[in-house]
Write an enzyme that holds these catalytic residues in place. Structure first.
Site, short mmCIF file in Angstrom:
data_model
loop_
_atom_site.label_atom_id
_atom_site.label_comp_id
_atom_site.label_asym_id
_atom_site.label_seq_id
_atom_site.Cartn_x
_atom_site.Cartn_y
_atom_site.Cartn_z
N HIS A 197 0.82 -1.22 0.00
CA HIS A 197 0.00 0.00 0.00
C HIS A 197 0.85 1.27 0.00
CE1 HIS A 197 0.33 0.09 4.52
NE2 HIS A 197 0.20 1.38 4.32
N ASP A 215 0.08 -7.48 1.66
CA ASP A 215 0.60 -6.12 1.73
C ASP A 215 2.13 -6.11 1.79
OD1 ASP A 215 0.59 -3.39 1.82
OD2 ASP A 215 -0.21 -3.21 3.86
N1 ARG Z 1 -1.27 2.27 7.39
C1 ARG Z 1 -0.30 2.97 8.19
C2 ARG Z 1 0.79 3.54 7.31
O1 ARG Z 1 0.61 3.56 6.13
C3 ARG Z 1 0.24 2.11 9.27
C4 ARG Z 1 -0.75 1.98 10.32
C5 ARG Z 1 -0.31 1.10 11.41
N2 ARG Z 1 -1.30 1.24 12.41
C6 ARG Z 1 -1.28 0.63 13.57
N3 ARG Z 1 -2.21 0.93 14.41
N4 ARG Z 1 -0.34 -0.24 13.86
O2 ARG Z 1 1.76 4.10 7.79
#
Ligand code: ARG
Length: 263
Positions: free
Chosen positions: A78, A123
């Site tokens: 992502h 991912d």
């Molecule tokens: N999707 C987030 C990013 O792109 C990471 C999120 C991780 N969240 C968590 N609660 N561990 O940086």
């Protein structure tokens, strides 16, 4: 977790998880300043020492990564927009301070996003660098043998939910959370065969926005660091009963290895 009172809240929390999963998958998606359980730095972490995690890489789109080889970074699917030639990404390595004059900065040449990636599971992605970086690499777990225990996470992402990206690398340790327990939080949003969860029931320590793509790792039986996860998503950061969700590296180890051989 299966008390009457927690079951009463489960319905609500599952509903919330569906709505939030989409939001937290954005690379550095900023979230409104909702209250967070954690206040200190990664959330609930401390500063990493220079050289402590030499394989850690910061990527210019606002993600983390780890040196899989000296010329290939393992990150999250992502964090990238597809596969093919790509010279737009800069990898910064060799420093905990992103503003250090001794930072090693290398451009990308190619990106390989996990085959079949569609926003749920799978991912992972590889980034080929223009030159090798002469630093230690992080080996990946090829079996589930290390999918347990206490994990280390590190990154330059937000130190609290909704917070700013960090100049200095932060680190924290988080315990393994079983698929069964993690499913109580995330329901069908979780892909148990492809994801591994970690965090404390009470919250307070977690990865957060901007840590995505970075490694979750532990010591193997020979006391070497081994990567078991890739920072992927979570509901908010460090919230009680919402562990961090990581790509289960062992599931994809063979695919990662064969993909790297094509770069
Ligand atoms: N999707 C987030 C990013 O792109 C990471 C999120 C991780 N969240 C968590 N609660 N561990 O940086």
């Amino acid at each position: 977790m299966t008390t009457v009172s927690s079951l009463a809240t489960l319905k609500t929390t599952l509903k919330r998880a569906v709505a939030v999963a989409a939001v937290t998958l954005a690379a550095v998606s900023l979230q409104p300043g909702t209250a967070s359980a954690g206040t200190a730095p990664v959330v609930g972490g401390t500063r990493a020492a220079q050289g402590e995690f030499p394989f850690m890489v910061r990527l210019s789109m606002g993600c983390g990564g780890a040196l899989y080889t000296q010329q290939i970074v393992l990150t999250a699917a992502h964090c990238v927009s597809g596969s093919g030639n790509n010279t737009s990404i800069t990898a910064t390595a060799g420093v905990v301070d992103l503003k250090s004059s001794s930072a090693i900065k290398v451009k990308s040449t190619k990106v390989l996003q996990a085959p079949g990636y569609n926003g749920t599971g799978k991912d992972w992605a590889l980034i080929k660098l223009a030159q090798p970086i002469n630093l230690p690499t992080l080996k990946i777990a090829e079996t589930k043998a290390y999918d347990n225990g206490t994990f280390t996470v590190a990154g330059w992402g937000a130190a609290r939910e909704g917070g700013a990206q960090q100049r200095y690398l932060l680190k924290a340790t988080v315990p393994f959370v079983s698929d069964a327990s993690c499913k109580e939080s995330y329901g069908s949003s979780l892909v148990p065969a492809e994801e591994i969860c970690a965090g404390f029931d009470q919250g307070g320590v977690d990865t957060c926005q901007g840590d995505s793509g970075g490694p979750m790792f532990r010591r193997d039986n020979a006391n070497a660091w081994i990567q078991v996860g890739i920072v992927s998503w979570g509901e908010g950061c460090a919230r009680p009963d919402y562990p961090g969700v990581y790509t289960e590296v062992s599931t994809f180890a063979a695919a990662i290895k064969s993909a790297a051989a094509t770069l």
